[in-house]
Design an enzyme around this catalytic site. Sequence first.
Site, PDB file in Angstrom:
ATOM      1  N   ASP A  64       1.157   3.671   2.697  1.00 11.86           N
ATOM      2  CA  ASP A  64       1.746   3.454   4.185  1.00 11.86           C
ATOM      3  C   ASP A  64       3.335   3.257   4.254  1.00 11.86           C
ATOM      4  O   ASP A  64       3.987   3.590   5.050  1.00 11.86           O
ATOM      5  CB  ASP A  64       1.184   1.937   4.533  1.00 11.86           C
ATOM      6  CG  ASP A  64      -0.260   1.712   4.935  1.00 11.86           C
ATOM      7  OD1 ASP A  64      -0.739   2.928   5.161  1.00 11.86           O
ATOM      8  OD2 ASP A  64      -0.720   0.674   4.612  1.00 11.86           O
ATOM      9  N   ARG A  70       0.785  -1.367   0.019  1.00 14.91           N
ATOM     10  CA  ARG A  70       0.056   0.118   0.048  1.00 14.91           C
ATOM     11  C   ARG A  70       0.955   1.334  -0.039  1.00 14.91           C
ATOM     12  O   ARG A  70       1.632   1.603   0.981  1.00 14.91           O
ATOM     13  CB  ARG A  70      -0.933  -0.216   1.097  1.00 14.91           C
ATOM     14  CG  ARG A  70      -1.916   1.239   1.408  1.00 14.91           C
ATOM     15  CD  ARG A  70      -2.809   0.998   0.326  1.00 14.91           C
ATOM     16  NE  ARG A  70      -4.086   1.922   0.651  1.00 14.91           N
ATOM     17  CZ  ARG A  70      -4.451   2.560  -0.183  1.00 14.91           C
ATOM     18  NH1 ARG A  70      -3.995   2.916  -1.231  1.00 14.91           N
ATOM     19  NH2 ARG A  70      -5.563   3.777   0.021  1.00 14.91           N
ATOM     20  N   GLY A  71       0.965   2.019  -1.221  1.00 15.42           N
ATOM     21  CA  GLY A  71       2.011   2.927  -1.128  1.00 15.42           C
ATOM     22  C   GLY A  71       1.685   3.977  -0.141  1.00 15.42           C
ATOM     23  O   GLY A  71       2.977   4.579   0.277  1.00 15.42           O
ATOM     24  N   GLU A  92      -4.060  -7.198  -6.654  1.00 17.90           N
ATOM     25  CA  GLU A  92      -2.859  -7.755  -6.924  1.00 17.90           C
ATOM     26  C   GLU A  92      -2.745  -9.141  -6.153  1.00 17.90           C
ATOM     27  O   GLU A  92      -2.088 -10.103  -6.687  1.00 17.90           O
ATOM     28  CB  GLU A  92      -1.750  -6.797  -6.507  1.00 17.90           C
ATOM     29  CG  GLU A  92      -1.751  -5.433  -7.186  1.00 17.90           C
ATOM     30  CD  GLU A  92      -0.309  -4.590  -6.520  1.00 17.90           C
ATOM     31  OE1 GLU A  92      -0.226  -3.781  -7.349  1.00 17.90           O
ATOM     32  OE2 GLU A  92       0.114  -5.034  -5.668  1.00 17.90           O
ATOM     33  N   GLY A 110       3.228   6.407 -19.813  1.00 14.73           N
ATOM     34  CA  GLY A 110       1.906   6.354 -20.769  1.00 14.73           C
ATOM     35  C   GLY A 110       1.502   4.832 -21.080  1.00 14.73           C
ATOM     36  O   GLY A 110       0.486   4.445 -21.695  1.00 14.73           O
ATOM     37  N   ARG A 152       5.595   3.361   0.850  1.00 11.91           N
ATOM     38  CA  ARG A 152       6.382   3.351  -0.556  1.00 11.91           C
ATOM     39  C   ARG A 152       7.612   4.143  -0.286  1.00 11.91           C
ATOM     40  O   ARG A 152       8.755   3.838  -0.655  1.00 11.91           O
ATOM     41  CB  ARG A 152       5.502   4.346  -1.421  1.00 11.91           C
ATOM     42  CG  ARG A 152       6.156   4.659  -2.790  1.00 11.91           C
ATOM     43  CD  ARG A 152       5.658   5.575  -3.612  1.00 11.91           C
ATOM     44  NE  ARG A 152       4.139   4.931  -4.099  1.00 11.91           N
ATOM     45  CZ  ARG A 152       3.718   4.070  -4.967  1.00 11.91           C
ATOM     46  NH1 ARG A 152       4.927   3.456  -5.415  1.00 11.91           N
ATOM     47  NH2 ARG A 152       2.757   3.528  -4.974  1.00 11.91           N
TER      48      ARG A 152
END
Length: 168
Positions: free
Chosen positions: A19, A16-17, A83, A49, A21
């Site tokens: 939390d 979880r970014g 994921e 992109g 990253r």
Amino acid sequence: MKPPAASSHDVFLSFRGSDVRNTFVDHLYAALRRRRVRPFKDDVDLGRGESVREGISRAIEGSSFYVVVLTRNYASSAWCLDELVKIMRCSSRDNHNGGGGGGKNTTFPIFYHLSPDDVSDVGFYYKDDFDRHKRRYTYERVDGWIQALAWVVGVAGWVVTNRQYVCT
């Protein structure tokens, strides 16, 4: 820009970014790179992109190992849970094809400031998240997430608390 080849990473990092990253996962990523392990981290390795969902799906399918960093807010993210379902399916598929434990599609859970008991059976920390998910998403999707969490709790990993860790 052409997306990276599916086999360009050894390890897929699921987290979880918001939390971890810029803290724990940054350090883990750097440590793996120093050991010449090629980790996939979305903010570094997705091509500009490129479709995020497709890029992550390819990275999961192309990785040999998965590190799942479970945090208190992991289950608040449908993205993280999707994921985890994909990781579970890739690991289970490989294990049923004779690859179990042989280094292909091996999952390593890290319970970051949590215990496996906090996660199992949609434990205390995840109860409110799943109450919200049940109102927003289909039963089948939520049930898949619950199964994936139950699966990952059953995989030996590490509990990390206050700069210490123990094996589960």
